[in-house]
Design an enzyme around this catalytic site. Structure first.
Site, PDB file in Angstrom:
ATOM      1  N   ARG A 148      34.986  44.089  39.496  1.00 54.98           N
ATOM      2  CA  ARG A 148      35.058  43.826  40.966  1.00 54.98           C
ATOM      3  C   ARG A 148      36.003  44.726  41.825  1.00 54.98           C
ATOM      4  O   ARG A 148      36.959  45.132  41.096  1.00 54.98           O
ATOM      5  CB  ARG A 148      35.929  42.271  40.925  1.00 54.98           C
ATOM      6  CG  ARG A 148      36.059  41.912  42.377  1.00 54.98           C
ATOM      7  CD  ARG A 148      36.864  40.762  42.269  1.00 54.98           C
ATOM      8  NE  ARG A 148      38.249  40.686  42.660  1.00 54.98           N
ATOM      9  CZ  ARG A 148      38.893  39.635  43.056  1.00 54.98           C
ATOM     10  NH1 ARG A 148      38.383  38.361  43.269  1.00 54.98           N
ATOM     11  NH2 ARG A 148      40.371  39.957  43.405  1.00 54.98           N
ATOM     12  N   TYR A 160      44.317  40.756  50.155  1.00 55.63           N
ATOM     13  CA  TYR A 160      43.832  39.748  49.154  1.00 55.63           C
ATOM     14  C   TYR A 160      43.398  40.643  47.911  1.00 55.63           C
ATOM     15  O   TYR A 160      42.791  41.607  48.287  1.00 55.63           O
ATOM     16  CB  TYR A 160      42.800  39.001  49.569  1.00 55.63           C
ATOM     17  CG  TYR A 160      42.203  38.078  48.102  1.00 55.63           C
ATOM     18  CD1 TYR A 160      42.845  37.250  47.528  1.00 55.63           C
ATOM     19  CD2 TYR A 160      41.125  38.884  47.689  1.00 55.63           C
ATOM     20  CE1 TYR A 160      42.296  36.991  46.468  1.00 55.63           C
ATOM     21  CE2 TYR A 160      40.509  38.470  46.496  1.00 55.63           C
ATOM     22  CZ  TYR A 160      41.093  37.535  45.782  1.00 55.63           C
ATOM     23  OH  TYR A 160      40.877  37.077  44.687  1.00 55.63           O
ATOM     24  N   ASP A 212      34.793  40.403  46.411  1.00 52.92           N
ATOM     25  CA  ASP A 212      35.269  39.084  46.852  1.00 52.92           C
ATOM     26  C   ASP A 212      35.895  39.106  48.297  1.00 52.92           C
ATOM     27  O   ASP A 212      36.747  39.785  48.736  1.00 52.92           O
ATOM     28  CB  ASP A 212      36.441  38.355  45.972  1.00 52.92           C
ATOM     29  CG  ASP A 212      36.661  36.983  45.992  1.00 52.92           C
ATOM     30  OD1 ASP A 212      36.310  36.416  47.057  1.00 52.92           O
ATOM     31  OD2 ASP A 212      37.353  36.537  45.429  1.00 52.92           O
ATOM     32  N   HIS A 214      36.785  36.312  50.063  1.00 50.67           N
ATOM     33  CA  HIS A 214      37.970  35.451  49.990  1.00 50.67           C
ATOM     34  C   HIS A 214      37.724  34.391  51.200  1.00 50.67           C
ATOM     35  O   HIS A 214      38.940  34.278  51.865  1.00 50.67           O
ATOM     36  CB  HIS A 214      39.151  35.942  49.696  1.00 50.67           C
ATOM     37  CG  HIS A 214      39.985  35.207  48.475  1.00 50.67           C
ATOM     38  ND1 HIS A 214      40.969  34.276  49.110  1.00 50.67           N
ATOM     39  CD2 HIS A 214      39.688  35.106  47.350  1.00 50.67           C
ATOM     40  CE1 HIS A 214      41.431  33.676  47.965  1.00 50.67           C
ATOM     41  NE2 HIS A 214      40.881  34.030  46.952  1.00 50.67           N
ATOM     42  N   GLU A 238      31.185  38.021  47.271  1.00 51.22           N
ATOM     43  CA  GLU A 238      31.782  36.584  46.818  1.00 51.22           C
ATOM     44  C   GLU A 238      32.411  35.825  48.053  1.00 51.22           C
ATOM     45  O   GLU A 238      33.070  36.450  48.627  1.00 51.22           O
ATOM     46  CB  GLU A 238      32.613  36.707  45.625  1.00 51.22           C
ATOM     47  CG  GLU A 238      33.479  35.273  45.334  1.00 51.22           C
ATOM     48  CD  GLU A 238      34.358  35.655  44.278  1.00 51.22           C
ATOM     49  OE1 GLU A 238      34.382  36.580  43.536  1.00 51.22           O
ATOM     50  OE2 GLU A 238      35.360  34.845  44.142  1.00 51.22           O
ATOM     51  N   GLU A 264      34.154  28.747  43.887  1.00 53.17           N
ATOM     52  CA  GLU A 264      35.080  28.612  42.983  1.00 53.17           C
ATOM     53  C   GLU A 264      36.094  27.355  43.526  1.00 53.17           C
ATOM     54  O   GLU A 264      37.004  26.900  42.673  1.00 53.17           O
ATOM     55  CB  GLU A 264      36.121  29.752  42.843  1.00 53.17           C
ATOM     56  CG  GLU A 264      36.978  30.394  44.251  1.00 53.17           C
ATOM     57  CD  GLU A 264      37.308  31.846  43.932  1.00 53.17           C
ATOM     58  OE1 GLU A 264      36.811  32.496  43.242  1.00 53.17           O
ATOM     59  OE2 GLU A 264      38.599  31.972  44.590  1.00 53.17           O
ATOM     60  N   ARG A 285      29.845  29.824  41.432  1.00 57.66           N
ATOM     61  CA  ARG A 285      31.293  30.197  41.055  1.00 57.66           C
ATOM     62  C   ARG A 285      32.122  28.804  40.568  1.00 57.66           C
ATOM     63  O   ARG A 285      33.158  29.297  40.089  1.00 57.66           O
ATOM     64  CB  ARG A 285      31.972  30.863  42.233  1.00 57.66           C
ATOM     65  CG  ARG A 285      31.488  32.160  42.650  1.00 57.66           C
ATOM     66  CD  ARG A 285      31.998  33.341  41.969  1.00 57.66           C
ATOM     67  NE  ARG A 285      33.203  33.575  41.921  1.00 57.66           N
ATOM     68  CZ  ARG A 285      34.039  33.820  41.158  1.00 57.66           C
ATOM     69  NH1 ARG A 285      33.437  34.262  39.980  1.00 57.66           N
ATOM     70  NH2 ARG A 285      35.229  34.048  41.390  1.00 57.66           N
ATOM     71  N   GLU A 341      33.676  35.751  35.419  1.00 54.19           N
ATOM     72  CA  GLU A 341      34.914  36.652  35.573  1.00 54.19           C
ATOM     73  C   GLU A 341      35.832  36.542  34.361  1.00 54.19           C
ATOM     74  O   GLU A 341      36.067  35.455  34.023  1.00 54.19           O
ATOM     75  CB  GLU A 341      35.615  36.019  36.865  1.00 54.19           C
ATOM     76  CG  GLU A 341      36.591  36.378  37.610  1.00 54.19           C
ATOM     77  CD  GLU A 341      37.234  35.828  38.708  1.00 54.19           C
ATOM     78  OE1 GLU A 341      36.807  34.838  38.987  1.00 54.19           O
ATOM     79  OE2 GLU A 341      38.021  36.643  39.517  1.00 54.19           O
ATOM     80  N   TRP A 404      42.772  32.171  53.943  1.00 56.92           N
ATOM     81  CA  TRP A 404      43.292  33.010  52.770  1.00 56.92           C
ATOM     82  C   TRP A 404      42.249  32.940  51.807  1.00 56.92           C
ATOM     83  O   TRP A 404      41.720  33.758  51.379  1.00 56.92           O
ATOM     84  CB  TRP A 404      44.607  32.589  52.318  1.00 56.92           C
ATOM     85  CG  TRP A 404      45.096  33.392  51.196  1.00 56.92           C
ATOM     86  CD1 TRP A 404      45.680  34.781  51.313  1.00 56.92           C
ATOM     87  CD2 TRP A 404      45.108  33.485  49.938  1.00 56.92           C
ATOM     88  NE1 TRP A 404      45.750  35.426  49.928  1.00 56.92           N
ATOM     89  CE2 TRP A 404      45.481  34.244  48.939  1.00 56.92           C
ATOM     90  CE3 TRP A 404      44.486  32.236  48.859  1.00 56.92           C
ATOM     91  CZ2 TRP A 404      45.279  34.666  47.746  1.00 56.92           C
ATOM     92  CZ3 TRP A 404      44.476  32.508  47.631  1.00 56.92           C
ATOM     93  CH2 TRP A 404      44.849  33.567  46.928  1.00 56.92           C
TER      94      TRP A 404
END
Ligand code: EZ4
Ligand code: CO
Length: 404
Positions: A148, A160, A212, A214, A238, A264, A285, A341, A404
């Protein structure tokens, strides 16, 4: 018939906070499950201590599915991260016990290995692109086949996924009041393709690149990012948009062939039903520890299998070594595994969680020990008391609170 004689919750902070469920049986067996929900640890600890543990004592530990249904349907209140993390901890502890009763690693109970090893990806990051390239090279040296990549966006104070430079891994929940990140999608969108270009220029196309977002873009911004990254052939992007809006992925999907991953922060098969059955994503995820345990995630993966969606489970450092081990057992056994991951766990976590899973040439393998294969040292955990920690909040440059 064996009975559950005790179920207790241990909250400890060996480097970062972890919530661990310990289940004991009348046969003298011990099973463990991870109940860590980053930044909201005590909510799950209470859910277990105050509401689930009293129901476990006296139950038959062999009846995993019955216990799952009893706790899920018995709550009446459905889904959600706190409920599904608490049930997951019970579920994993019972699979651990079943493996110990059978004398078999859990992946054998799930049908046996469907591959030789579990491909994992690590996290390379940098305060600028040269620093990212240096860290990326370290992952290649270690044998990783997938990495990643995250780099600080010029003009933004904090980005992030970028670790402090003191050798620590990236750990977002690092403050007893929320840190504030900063964000502007325009700056990010102009910058992100140059990061991929630099990595491909230096290292070529023989390694998988992941990234990612996010949850920060709108659907059409995410569509633009996907198109801009196509020449660099990412393994996935992602969480391009906030995960709870499943229909957003229709827009992204219509515009780009860049593979998409999300989930996730989602906790049940119903949270990803549209994403999977409309084939809006490529990788899901959801994780063992935040999605109801092995029993529930296995069903979710079976639904995904029907629609050509592969697994790509969350495995950040806030998922304990117990969660990681449980993930490896399931990853090894399912037909539609994609990638896992793996951020690893820094000491002193190793004093509390004794793991036996292995890493070799970019792939991991769960321990060939009975059960999950992680020993939890409760006495050691007692030396690392809980420390209040929050995840950051994020603001745009004009002060607006952003995802976030
Ligand atoms: O921010 O696990 O893909 N990994 C991630 C993580 C999450 C943390 C939140 O607790 O998005 O870094
Ligand atoms: Co993520």
């Amino acid at each position: 018939m064996a009975r559950i004689t005790d179920a207790r919750v241990v909250v400890s902070s060996p480097g970062r906070n972890y919530v661990t469920l310990v289940v004991e049986t009348s046969d003298g067996l011990v099973g463990v499950g991870d109940a860590t929900l980053n930044g909201r640890e005590l909510a799950v600890a209470s859910y277990l201590r105050d509401h689930l543990c009293p129901l476990l004592t006296g139950r038959d530990p062999a009846r995993i599915e019955d216990t799952w249904q009893y706790l899920y349907k018995g709550a009446y209140w459905r889904r959600g991260p706190v409920t599904m993390t608490a049930i997951a901890a019970v579920d994993v502890a019972l699979w651990d016990i079943k493996g110990k009763v059978a004398g078999l690693p859990v992946y054998q109970l799930l049908g046996g290995a469907a591959r030789d090893g579990v491909m994992v990806y690590g996290h390379a990051d940098g305060r600028d692109v040269p620093e990212l390239l240096d860290r990326f090279a370290e992952y290649l040296d270690q044998g990783y086949k997938a990495v990643r990549i995250q780099a600080a966006v010029p003009g933004l104070a904090k980005t992030y996924g970028v670790a402090p430079r003191d050798g620590l891994m990236y750990e977002p929940a690092n403050s007893n009041l929320p840190d504030e990140g900063s964000w502007e999608s325009s700056a990010y969108l102009d910058f992100a393709p140059s990061v991929f270009e630099a990595v491909r220029d230096r290292f070529g196309f023989g390694v998988h690149l992941l990234h990612d977002v996010h949850h920060r873009l709108t659907p059409i911004e995410a569509a633009r990012l996907g198109k801009d990254l196509e020449p660099f052939r990412p393994f996935w992007i992602e969480d391009a948009t906030p995960a709870e809006d499943q229909s957003a992925f229709r827009t992204i999907r219509a515009h780009t062939t860049t593979p998409l991953a999300v989930g996730e922060v989602l906790n049940s098969i119903w949270d990803v039903q549209t994403l999977i059955t409309e084939r809006l994503i490529d990788y899901v995820r959801t994780s063992v520890s935040h999605t109801g345990g092995i029993s529930h995630l296995r069903k979710l993966y079976s639904l995904a299998e029907l629609y050509g969606v592969r697994s790509g489970a969350h495995g950040a450092g806030d998922l304990s070594p117990i969660a990681h081990a449980a993930a490896l057992h399931l990853d090894l056994a399912i037909p539609n595994f994609g990638i896992q991951e793996y951020m690893g766990h820094r000491d002193p976590a190793g004093e509390v969680f004794r793991t036996s899973y292995t890493f070799d040439d970019g792939h991991m393998h769960p321990a060939d020990l009975p059960g999950i294969g992680v020993e939890f040292d409760e006495a050691a955990a007692g030396r690392f008391p809980y420390e209040p920690r929050y995840l950051p909040v994020n603001r745009r440059l004009d002060g607006t609170v952003h995802d976030w």
